[in-house]
Design a protein around this motif. Structure first.
Motif, PDB file in Angstrom:
ATOM      1  N   ASP A 101       0.836  -1.211   0.000  1.00  0.00           N
ATOM      2  CA  ASP A 101       0.000   0.000   0.000  1.00  0.00           C
ATOM      3  C   ASP A 101       0.872   1.263   0.000  1.00  0.00           C
ATOM      4  OD1 ASP A 101      -1.318  -2.268   1.155  1.00  0.00           O
ATOM      5  OD2 ASP A 101      -2.961  -0.958   1.770  1.00  0.00           O
ATOM      6  N   CYS A 102       1.979   1.211   0.760  1.00  0.00           N
ATOM      7  CA  CYS A 102       2.790   2.422   0.897  1.00  0.00           C
ATOM      8  C   CYS A 102       3.575   2.739  -0.379  1.00  0.00           C
ATOM      9  CB  CYS A 102       3.713   2.329   2.113  1.00  0.00           C
ATOM     10  SG  CYS A 102       4.968   1.049   1.988  1.00  0.00           S
ATOM     11  N   GLU A 103       3.497   1.865  -1.385  1.00  0.00           N
ATOM     12  CA  GLU A 103       4.114   2.201  -2.678  1.00  0.00           C
ATOM     13  C   GLU A 103       3.193   3.106  -3.490  1.00  0.00           C
ATOM     14  OE1 GLU A 103       6.361  -1.021  -4.720  1.00  0.00           O
ATOM     15  OE2 GLU A 103       5.451  -2.286  -3.183  1.00  0.00           O
ATOM     16  N   VAL A 104       1.934   3.171  -3.082  1.00  0.00           N
ATOM     17  CA  VAL A 104       0.974   4.062  -3.757  1.00  0.00           C
ATOM     18  C   VAL A 104       0.284   4.909  -2.681  1.00  0.00           C
ATOM     19  CG1 VAL A 104       0.595   2.757  -5.880  1.00  0.00           C
ATOM     20  CG2 VAL A 104      -0.643   2.072  -3.841  1.00  0.00           C
ATOM     21  N   ASP A 149     -10.757   8.010  -4.167  1.00  0.00           N
ATOM     22  CA  ASP A 149     -11.467   7.611  -2.954  1.00  0.00           C
ATOM     23  C   ASP A 149     -10.550   6.879  -1.965  1.00  0.00           C
ATOM     24  OD1 ASP A 149     -10.982   5.364  -4.430  1.00  0.00           O
ATOM     25  OD2 ASP A 149     -13.050   4.620  -4.435  1.00  0.00           O
ATOM     26  N   GLY A 150      -9.264   6.778  -2.280  1.00  0.00           N
ATOM     27  CA  GLY A 150      -8.311   6.124  -1.385  1.00  0.00           C
ATOM     28  C   GLY A 150      -8.189   4.628  -1.625  1.00  0.00           C
ATOM     29  N   ASP A 180     -10.386   4.973 -11.522  1.00  0.00           N
ATOM     30  CA  ASP A 180     -11.213   3.789 -11.242  1.00  0.00           C
ATOM     31  C   ASP A 180     -11.369   2.908 -12.488  1.00  0.00           C
ATOM     32  OD1 ASP A 180     -12.952   5.111 -12.900  1.00  0.00           O
ATOM     33  OD2 ASP A 180     -14.527   5.403 -11.403  1.00  0.00           O
ATOM     34  N   GLY A 181     -10.616   3.229 -13.533  1.00  0.00           N
ATOM     35  CA  GLY A 181     -10.589   2.381 -14.727  1.00  0.00           C
ATOM     36  C   GLY A 181     -11.576   2.796 -15.809  1.00  0.00           C
ATOM     37  N   GLU A 190      -6.964  -7.004  -3.298  1.00  0.00           N
ATOM     38  CA  GLU A 190      -7.254  -6.927  -1.863  1.00  0.00           C
ATOM     39  C   GLU A 190      -6.033  -6.350  -1.165  1.00  0.00           C
ATOM     40  OE1 GLU A 190      -9.938  -7.874  -0.051  1.00  0.00           O
ATOM     41  OE2 GLU A 190     -11.109  -9.005  -1.513  1.00  0.00           O
ATOM     42  N   SER A 191      -6.287  -5.534  -0.157  1.00  0.00           N
ATOM     43  CA  SER A 191      -5.166  -5.022   0.632  1.00  0.00           C
ATOM     44  C   SER A 191      -5.355  -5.498   2.069  1.00  0.00           C
ATOM     45  CB  SER A 191      -5.158  -3.499   0.524  1.00  0.00           C
ATOM     46  OG  SER A 191      -4.841  -2.917   1.738  1.00  0.00           O
TER      47      SER A 191
END
Ligand code: FES
Ligand SMILES: [Fe+2]
Length: 414
Positions: A49-52, A75-76, A115-116, A141-142
């Motif tokens: 996650d911390c790479e983005v 939206d995070g 969002d694609g 999934e994170s």
């Protein structure tokens, strides 16, 4: 030749406790089957996650034939997409990583929202419906700072992975950590040889002088059996669990993933030559004690991890071909740790840079020998290589289940 049938037969009749037959390590058709049965259908660790950290941050990865992009939305939320333009297929994001308010294909500038969804496509005519041409999404999934993706249309249930690993990861707050360093090495060997080498420390004393200063070579630490009977380990679990850190050995019933917090040698706190922390700032304020050892997490087929008090190291395995595997190592530190002030980068990365290179050499020599027509499966050490046997058994069972499942599905259709 019926490849599926012959692989199935070989796996079902394999000699237990022995390494696999030669084609499993070198044959391009067997490799393709591995990709189809495992890599294109299961959950894969892809990054952190911390790479983005901010909206518009993205990174790309190549999983076999599939280019993928992982991006943080406004939206995070973190999402993953097939990195292939819905116009004529150009890769939309062509760099390893970057930041962008929208994803713009360099070929004809079709423009996608984070969002694609397709928001701009120049001069495509009045009847063109943008809503039909959004980027294809990839399951994502994170959990605890780790991003997993799955390329399958129907992804396996991620809930058991989350339920097991989240409590172990949570106290380390890796979702807000900082990447201090990242390295990718190419090992000229099949991905299963990379794993077999990782799942035992039988080779450590003879090959890893730096790592052996702090990491115990006892099979109870690396392997999958005996930890509960090792008083040094159970005392460590009691101490860490008392401080609110889940620590006991837990393995998924299928054998695909496990977590356990293991002590390092004597008073060591980190993978440095002195055993002292490499980073002055602890990784997380939610870890209230020192000497927490290493939280070991593996999830087949992509990742093994060491999470220490002062830093964390993740490893990501991605196969390139039957005989080539990319291994990416990422060193994570507290987000406020400053290089040159709180840590020296060479000191932080030295032990695992050396260890990785030593493991690369081992895997490549292992692959070399396996290519010989004289190679035949050899016996694993019951005392030291329980972890390797467990990996091979997982692989074998997993492949057999998938191959039989597919056969059942096909005959139901026919
Ligand atoms: S291929 Fe992407 S815009 Fe044409
Ligand atoms: Fe090793």
């Amino acid at each position: 030749m019926d490849l599926h049938g012959s692989v199935l037969r070989q796996l079902k009749s394999r000699r237990e406790g022995f390494s696999l037959a030669q084609p499993f390590y070198i044959d391009p058709d067997y490799f393709k089957l591995d990709m189809e049965m495992i890599w294109y259908r299961d959950w894969l660790f892809i990054g952190h996650d911390c790479e983005v950290p901010r909206a518009g941050n993205y990174f790309t990865a190549q999983i076999g034939d599939y280019p993928v992009v992982v991006v943080r939305g406004k939206d995070g939320a973190i999402r993953a997409f097939h990195n292939t333009c819905r116009h004529r297929g150009h890769r939309v994001c062509t760099s390893d990583r970057g930041a962008s308010a929208k994803l713009v294909c360099p070929y004809h500038q079709w423009t996608y929202d984070l969002d694609g969804s397709l928001v701009f496509a120049r001069q495509m005519g009045e009847t063109f419906d943008k809503s039909e041409f959004g980027l294809k999404s990839v399951h994502c999934e994170s959990v605890g700072g780790y991003i997993f993706v799955c390329l399958a249309d129907d992804a396996p249930d991620f809930a058991p992975v989350r339920a097991t690993i989240e409590p172990y990861l949570k106290p380390h707050r890796l979702w807000e950590a900082k990447v201090a360093h990242r390295s990718t090495i190419i090992e000229k060997g099949n991905w299963k040889l990379v794993w077999e080498n990782n799942r035992e420390c039988y080779h450590c004393a003879g090959n890893h002088p730096e790592l052996c200063r702090t990491y115990p070579e006892a099979p109870t630490a690396t392997g999958v059996q005996g930890a509960k009977d090792d008083p040094f380990i159970t005392a460590h679990w009691a101490r860490c669990e008392g401080a609110g850190l889940p620590s006991e050995f837990r393995m998924d019933p299928t054998g695909q993933f496990r977590v356990a917090r293991m002590p390092l040698i004597q008073e060591a706190e980190s993978y440095t030559l002195s055993g002292k922390p490499a980073v002055r700032r602890p990784l997380s304020a939610d870890v209230p004690i020192s000497h927490v050892g290493t939280m070991l997490l593996f999830h087949y087929p992509t990742t093994w991890n060491h999470i220490l008090g002062d830093h964390a190291i993740s490893f990501r395995v991605l196969p390139l071909s039957a005989e080539e595997t990319a291994v990416t190592t990422t060193w994570l530190v507290n987000k406020d740790a400053v290089e040159g002030v709180d840590y020296d980068l060479d000191e932080l990365t030295h032990v695992w840079t050396m260890t990785n290179d030593q493991d690369r050499a081992i895997v490549e020599e292992n692959a070399f020998g396996i290519r010989s027509p004289a190679y035949e499966p050899g016996p694993y050490s019951l005392e030291h290589e329980g972890g390797v046997m467990q990996f091979v058994e997982w692989y074998s069972n997993f492949m057999v289940n998938r191959l039989q499942g597919d056969k059942a599905r096909l005959s139901a259709v026919a």
